[in-house]
Design a protein around this motif. Structure first.
Motif, PDB file in Angstrom:
ATOM      1  N   LYS A  21       0.783  -1.172   0.016  1.00  0.00           N
ATOM      2  CA  LYS A  21      -0.041  -0.087  -0.030  1.00  0.00           C
ATOM      3  C   LYS A  21       0.750   1.183   0.043  1.00  0.00           C
ATOM      4  O   LYS A  21       0.597   2.000  -0.729  1.00  0.00           O
ATOM      5  CB  LYS A  21      -0.817   0.026   1.264  1.00  0.00           C
ATOM      6  N   PRO A  96     -10.847  -3.557  -0.710  1.00  0.00           N
ATOM      7  CA  PRO A  96     -11.453  -2.194  -0.340  1.00  0.00           C
ATOM      8  C   PRO A  96     -12.777  -1.813  -1.054  1.00  0.00           C
ATOM      9  O   PRO A  96     -12.876  -2.603  -2.267  1.00  0.00           O
ATOM     10  CB  PRO A  96     -10.313  -1.436  -0.843  1.00  0.00           C
ATOM     11  N   GLU A 197     -10.398   4.284  -0.192  1.00  0.00           N
ATOM     12  CA  GLU A 197      -9.263   5.257   0.478  1.00  0.00           C
ATOM     13  C   GLU A 197      -9.130   6.529  -0.121  1.00  0.00           C
ATOM     14  O   GLU A 197      -8.722   7.577   0.109  1.00  0.00           O
ATOM     15  CB  GLU A 197      -8.110   4.509   0.678  1.00  0.00           C
ATOM     16  N   ASP A 200     -11.945   9.138   0.178  1.00  0.00           N
ATOM     17  CA  ASP A 200     -11.435   9.755   1.471  1.00  0.00           C
ATOM     18  C   ASP A 200     -10.280  10.870   1.185  1.00  0.00           C
ATOM     19  O   ASP A 200     -10.372  11.820   1.751  1.00  0.00           O
ATOM     20  CB  ASP A 200     -11.098   8.799   2.381  1.00  0.00           C
ATOM     21  N   ASP A 201      -9.268  10.368   0.435  1.00  0.00           N
ATOM     22  CA  ASP A 201      -8.267  11.349   0.293  1.00  0.00           C
ATOM     23  C   ASP A 201      -8.722  12.649  -0.264  1.00  0.00           C
ATOM     24  O   ASP A 201      -8.200  13.820  -0.183  1.00  0.00           O
ATOM     25  CB  ASP A 201      -6.902  10.598  -0.806  1.00  0.00           C
ATOM     26  N   TYR A 242     -15.921   2.654   6.998  1.00  0.00           N
ATOM     27  CA  TYR A 242     -14.398   3.005   6.440  1.00  0.00           C
ATOM     28  C   TYR A 242     -13.398   3.155   7.543  1.00  0.00           C
ATOM     29  O   TYR A 242     -13.756   4.420   8.200  1.00  0.00           O
ATOM     30  CB  TYR A 242     -14.226   3.730   5.358  1.00  0.00           C
ATOM     31  N   ASP A 245      -7.141   4.745   6.893  1.00  0.00           N
ATOM     32  CA  ASP A 245      -6.953   6.134   6.070  1.00  0.00           C
ATOM     33  C   ASP A 245      -5.199   5.943   5.600  1.00  0.00           C
ATOM     34  O   ASP A 245      -4.339   5.089   6.071  1.00  0.00           O
ATOM     35  CB  ASP A 245      -6.805   7.268   6.885  1.00  0.00           C
ATOM     36  N   LYS A 246      -4.803   6.570   4.419  1.00  0.00           N
ATOM     37  CA  LYS A 246      -3.661   6.486   3.740  1.00  0.00           C
ATOM     38  C   LYS A 246      -2.519   7.086   4.794  1.00  0.00           C
ATOM     39  O   LYS A 246      -2.877   8.378   5.347  1.00  0.00           O
ATOM     40  CB  LYS A 246      -3.584   7.176   2.646  1.00  0.00           C
TER      41      LYS A 246
END
Length: 246
Positions: A21, A96, A197, A200-201, A242, A245-246
């Motif tokens: 990732k 995901p 993800e 979300d970013d 969710y 997070d990154k």
């Protein structure tokens, strides 16, 4: 395989997934620490709790491997709950969710057609009943023409003299509702297979840039000239469960 052996196997699997990732090949660097730091930075209480759990897992693993030979001496018994949580993290990372799976689908969206002749009063009444402050405006092929919000009315009233609000229709606001005409709100388009993800970013990046990303439109290829599949707002990310997070 005892519980400690299974724990270490799951930890290694989790570590491998996170290394992929983060594109991190340096084994001297802990990707678990990086994930924990990123989760804590979100400020989200659920994410912070996950960060705490992941950090405890990391500390336990280090004790098993580096401090004492606890695994061979059977000084620690890993609970089934801990193993199940780790398995859940791994499943989430390997599979995901996508924009298509978390969005509110088109059939469930309250939207307005660009040529709707209903009074704004009736539209606002429905918005209040449903708890919406933003409503997509679509054409008859379900392409996005704009978004109706209170700011659209304010913008229109500020530009036009002698406005009779009771007689206003959506068509009267056609110069104010296009996406690029909103002065304090922003919108985006994403393809239906974009992972959660990355979505979300988008919201996180907009927040960092002091922009208010209100709504994300989901289309097959993420193009604004395609019919929408659904929409995503920030509560969709929360309700989807969710938490990585990154």
């Amino acid at each position: 395989m005892n519980s400690c052996d299974k724990f270490l196997a799951l930890y290694n699997e989790l570590d491998d997934i996170l290394r992929e990732k983060y594109h991190e090949r340096d084994r001297s660097k802990s990707v678990i620490v990086r994930a924990v730091n990123d989760l804590n930075r979100t400020g989200n209480s659920e994410y912070i709790q996950l960060a705490k759990s992941l950090n405890m897992i990391r500390v336990l693993r280090n004790n098993l491997i580096h401090e004492l030979d606890m695994n061979s001496l059977n000084l620690i018994e890993i609970t089934s709950e801990t193993l199940e949580e780790m398995e859940k993290y791994i499943v989430t990372l390997r599979n995901p969710k996508t924009a298509k799976t978390i969005c509110t689908p088109l059939k469930d969206i309250y939207s307005i057609k660009f040529d709707d002749t209903s009074s704004l009063e009736s539209i606002i009444r429905v918005m209040r009943e449903k708890g919406f402050s933003q409503v997509p405006i679509l054409n008859h092929q379900n392409l996005v023409k704009g978004v109706f919000s209170p700011n659209v009315i304010f913008d229109y009233v500020s530009k036009v003299d002698g406005v009779d609000l009771e007689k206003l229709t959506i068509n009267d606001l056609k110069d104010c509702y296009p996406l690029d005409k909103h002065f304090s709100e922003s919108y985006d388009f994403v393809k239906e297979d974009m992972i959660e993800e990355e979505i979300d970013d988008l919201f996180a990046d907009a927040y960092q840039e002091n922009k208010k990303l209100v709504m994300v439109f989901v289309t097959k290829n993420g193009k604004n000239n395609e019919p929408i599949v659904g929409i995503i707002v920030i509560k969709d990310l929360i309700s989807s469960g969710y938490y990585l997070d990154k």
